[in-house]
Scaffold this active site. Structure first.
Site, PDB file in Angstrom:
ATOM      1  N   ASP A 186       0.811  -1.223   0.000  1.00  0.00           N
ATOM      2  CA  ASP A 186       0.000   0.000   0.000  1.00  0.00           C
ATOM      3  C   ASP A 186       0.844   1.273   0.000  1.00  0.00           C
ATOM      4  OD1 ASP A 186      -2.885  -0.847   0.192  1.00  0.00           O
ATOM      5  OD2 ASP A 186      -2.086  -1.989   1.885  1.00  0.00           O
TER       6      ASP A 186
ATOM      7  N   ASP B 221      -0.869   8.536   3.827  1.00  0.00           N
ATOM      8  CA  ASP B 221      -1.165   7.965   5.148  1.00  0.00           C
ATOM      9  C   ASP B 221       0.002   8.013   6.128  1.00  0.00           C
ATOM     10  OD1 ASP B 221      -3.882   7.468   4.683  1.00  0.00           O
ATOM     11  OD2 ASP B 221      -3.372   5.718   3.472  1.00  0.00           O
TER      12      ASP B 221
ATOM     13  N   ARG C 207       1.502  -1.392   7.373  1.00  0.00           N
ATOM     14  CA  ARG C 207       1.834  -0.070   6.839  1.00  0.00           C
ATOM     15  C   ARG C 207       2.710   0.763   7.772  1.00  0.00           C
ATOM     16  NH1 ARG C 207      -2.377   3.156   3.577  1.00  0.00           N
ATOM     17  NH2 ARG C 207      -0.349   3.851   2.837  1.00  0.00           N
TER      18      ARG C 207
ATOM     19  N   HIS D 215     -11.339   6.101   6.321  1.00  0.00           N
ATOM     20  CA  HIS D 215     -10.676   7.286   6.860  1.00  0.00           C
ATOM     21  C   HIS D 215     -11.670   8.451   6.852  1.00  0.00           C
ATOM     22  CE1 HIS D 215      -6.736   5.439   5.308  1.00  0.00           C
ATOM     23  NE2 HIS D 215      -6.504   5.659   6.581  1.00  0.00           N
TER      24      HIS D 215
ATOM     25  N   CYS E 106      -5.126  10.209  -1.493  1.00  0.00           N
ATOM     26  CA  CYS E 106      -4.108   9.425  -0.769  1.00  0.00           C
ATOM     27  C   CYS E 106      -2.844   9.156  -1.577  1.00  0.00           C
ATOM     28  CB  CYS E 106      -4.714   8.127  -0.266  1.00  0.00           C
ATOM     29  SG  CYS E 106      -5.504   7.172  -1.526  1.00  0.00           S
TER      30      CYS E 106
HETATM   31  C1  CIR Z   1      -5.317   0.835   3.025  1.00  0.00           C
HETATM   32  O1  CIR Z   1      -6.264   0.142   3.397  1.00  0.00           O
HETATM   33  O2  CIR Z   1      -4.529   1.349   3.816  1.00  0.00           O
HETATM   34  C2  CIR Z   1      -5.110   1.044   1.530  1.00  0.00           C
HETATM   35  N1  CIR Z   1      -5.504  -0.122   0.815  1.00  0.00           N
HETATM   36  C3  CIR Z   1      -5.884   2.229   1.055  1.00  0.00           C
HETATM   37  C4  CIR Z   1      -5.435   3.505   1.687  1.00  0.00           C
HETATM   38  C5  CIR Z   1      -6.194   4.682   1.222  1.00  0.00           C
HETATM   39  N2  CIR Z   1      -5.725   5.843   1.877  1.00  0.00           N
HETATM   40  C6  CIR Z   1      -6.414   6.953   2.006  1.00  0.00           C
HETATM   41  O3  CIR Z   1      -7.558   7.046   1.579  1.00  0.00           O
HETATM   42  N3  CIR Z   1      -5.847   7.967   2.660  1.00  0.00           N
END
Ligand code: CIR
Length: 266
Positions: free
Chosen positions: A64, A70, A89, A165, A256
């Site tokens: 990710d 993030d 992550r 989020h 993101c």
């Molecule tokens: C996650 O679940 O962390 C990733 N697959 C997607 C993250 C998306 N991030 C965001 O909207 N800030």
């Protein structure tokens, strides 16, 4: 300078492992080629909007890791490394440090709890930090302090239920306006702002991205696009549709995939 005026961004190219990206519900995996094409389209759209893009190399160990928003936050006043709230992550933040130090003389960090940048909505007067499965109270309070140190006022809020989020359900699209879901509007969190509600069935369109005089919106959301075109003409921005169907399979949207800031004070 408006909070969505940006001239710099950090992006990370998707790794082949992106097909294993996290998703809240079982569903099909994206293809690497599909994600890579969407990512290229996004990088080009940022460059076309006047943003200098620093493209980092892919990290195969972190499926990710293209979602750079993030593990960090960037402001003209400085950068903050976060502690993403999911095991796979957490290590992404350390991989951003060198890139952030290239652009910012001071990189702060939170050192307790967990917080994801996807839970952070920057408005002109206030930064809202949503508590979620990824952002806990300890991390949010640590972030309030880190933001205070760079002169930003912040408040911890409870986002509408069901969103990964906070920003899954809301985007600042103009200095006084948010694009949000019906649940977001009913939550009262954005009551001080003009609220534009995405049409039912297009809830994921609420994660749009304003950059300078452009508003990026998922191209798979025709009713939202139609609704925003006139609004954009009136308010002085162009609506730019960008395909996010592949990254949508792993719960991602437009905000993101980049860390953005204006270098004018940085
Ligand atoms: C996650 O679940 O962390 C990733 N697959 C997607 C993250 C998306 N991030 C965001 O909207 N800030």
């Amino acid at each position: 300078m408006r909070v969505f005026d940006f001239d710099h961004a950090i992006l990370r190219a998707p790794a082949r492992s992106v097909v294993d990206g996290l998703r809240a519900h079982d569903g099909p995996s994206p293809s690497f080629e599909g994600v890579a094409a969407e990512h290229r389209g996004y990088a080009t759209a940022l460059a076309d909007a006047g943003v200098a893009v620093d493209m980092l190399a892919p990290l195969e160990d972190f499926p990710d890791s293209l979602f750079v928003e993030d593990p960090a936050l960037t402001f003209p006043e400085g950068a903050i490394l976060l502690r993403p709230g999911t095991r796979t992550r957490l290590g992404e933040a350390a991989h951003l440090r060198t890139a952030l130090e290239r652009h910012f003389s001071l990189v702060r960090e939170i050192d307790e709890g967990h917080a994801d940048g996807g839970d952070v909505l920057v408005t002109p007067d206030l930064v809202l930090i949503g508590l979620s499965a990824r952002t806990d109270r300890v991390g949010a309070e640590a972030l309030v302090r880190a933001l205070g140190a760079i002169g930003r006022k912040a408040r911890v809020v409870l986002p509408p239920e069901g969103a990964l989020h906070l920003k899954t359900a809301v985007s600042l699209i103009d200095e006084d306006s948010v694009l949000t879901t019906r649940a977001g509007a009913d939550s009262g969190l954005f009551a001080g702002l003009r609220q534009i509600v995405v049409p039912a069935g297009e809830e994921a369109a609420a994660n749009a991205l304003r950059v300078n005089d452009r508003l990026f919106v998922g191209s798979q959301f025709p009713a939202t696009l139609a609704m925003l075109v006139d609004e954009g003409v009136e308010r002085g921005y162009a609506v730019v549709p960008l395909d996010t169907r592949q990254i949508g399979l792993i719960d991602a949207g437009l905000s993101c995939m980049s860390l953005r800031w204006s270098g004018r004070q940085g």
